[in-house]
Design a protein around this motif. Structure first.
Motif, short mmCIF file in Angstrom:
data_model
loop_
_atom_site.label_atom_id
_atom_site.label_comp_id
_atom_site.label_asym_id
_atom_site.label_seq_id
_atom_site.Cartn_x
_atom_site.Cartn_y
_atom_site.Cartn_z
N LEU A 138 7.56 1.60 2.75
CA LEU A 138 6.61 1.49 3.86
C LEU A 138 5.88 0.15 3.83
O LEU A 138 5.64 -0.46 4.85
CB LEU A 138 5.60 2.64 3.83
N SER A 139 5.51 -0.28 2.63
CA SER A 139 4.89 -1.60 2.48
C SER A 139 5.09 -2.09 1.06
O SER A 139 5.17 -1.30 0.11
CB SER A 139 3.40 -1.56 2.82
N LEU A 140 5.19 -3.41 0.96
CA LEU A 140 5.31 -4.03 -0.34
C LEU A 140 4.55 -5.34 -0.27
O LEU A 140 4.84 -6.20 0.56
CB LEU A 140 6.77 -4.29 -0.71
N GLU A 141 3.52 -5.44 -1.07
CA GLU A 141 2.72 -6.65 -1.15
C GLU A 141 2.53 -6.95 -2.62
O GLU A 141 2.88 -6.13 -3.47
CB GLU A 141 1.40 -6.48 -0.41
N LEU A 142 1.99 -8.12 -2.90
CA LEU A 142 1.82 -8.49 -4.30
C LEU A 142 1.00 -7.42 -5.03
O LEU A 142 -0.14 -7.15 -4.68
CB LEU A 142 1.13 -9.84 -4.41
N GLY A 143 1.63 -6.79 -6.00
CA GLY A 143 0.95 -5.81 -6.83
C GLY A 143 0.92 -4.40 -6.31
O GLY A 143 0.45 -3.51 -7.00
N LYS A 144 1.44 -4.15 -5.11
CA LYS A 144 1.33 -2.80 -4.55
C LYS A 144 2.58 -2.45 -3.75
O LYS A 144 3.02 -3.21 -2.90
CB LYS A 144 0.10 -2.70 -3.66
#
Length: 193
Positions: free
Chosen positions: A33-39
């Motif tokens: 669903l989402s991928l960002e730095l660290g999460k």
């Protein structure tokens, strides 16, 4: 019924990391669903969540990442990501102290941020930020496009002398010696502590 899972990932601090992880999870047919730095946030059917957890952990471990297990670890990762983002885009353009910047960015008192960081990383936020800036200095020296004065300005040092002192303290040699040696030792930002 679908379930949403969130994972806080330790040491994920570069954009290339995102591409690799996203592709590997896609290959395993995991819905990101989402991928960002660290999460990372994924969606899975409730009955399959244990298998998804195992696959996500396997992908992360095979790429050298770990899951942050506590809120303290998550907070430390947020601090690292915020500071690495700052030095990634030069010139650094903040008009406040790093403590104020982190307090505003992370919506926590600096005392809490500092205490958690020191406890988990055995160094202070300030020393960590200096090391990050020195890595950026090394990169800029290697590019050979800027003077030392320009580099000091871009990294928000009060003077080239201030930068020179910090560089020598961290590296054990002057910036000129580093530039001339061409035995350039740079570290990965996600491995600096």
């Amino acid at each position: 019924m679908d379930s949403i899972r969130e994972y806080w990932i330790k040491n994920m601090v570069c954009r290339r990391c995102l591409k690799v992880i996203k592709q590997e999870l896609h290959d395993l047919e995991i819905t990101v669903l989402s991928l960002e730095l660290g999460k990372l946030t994924v969606k899975a059917q409730e009955i399959a969540i244990a298998g998804v957890d195992r696959k996500v952990l396997d992908v992360l471990h095979s790429n050298g990442f770990e899951i942050a297990k506590s809120e303290e670890e998550m907070l430390v990762e947020k601090i690292k990501i915020a500071l690495i983002s700052l030095v990634s885009d030069v010139p650094i353009d903040i008009k406040e102290k790093i403590s104020d910047y982190l307090t505003k960015s992370l919506h926590r008192e600096y005392k809490v941020l500092s205490k958690n960081f020191s406890k988990n990383e055995n160094t202070t936020i300030e020393k960590y930020f200096i090391k990050l800036k020195i890595e950026k200095v090394k990169e800029l020296i290697q590019l050979r496009q800027h003077t030392f004065s320009d580099i000091a300005y871009m990294l928000d040092y009060s003077s080239v002398n201030h930068l020179s002192r910090q560089f020598k303290e961290i590296m054990g040699m002057s910036m000129t010696d580093y530039k001339n040696s061409q035995v350039w030792q740079r570290g990965f930002l996600d491995e600096i502590i």
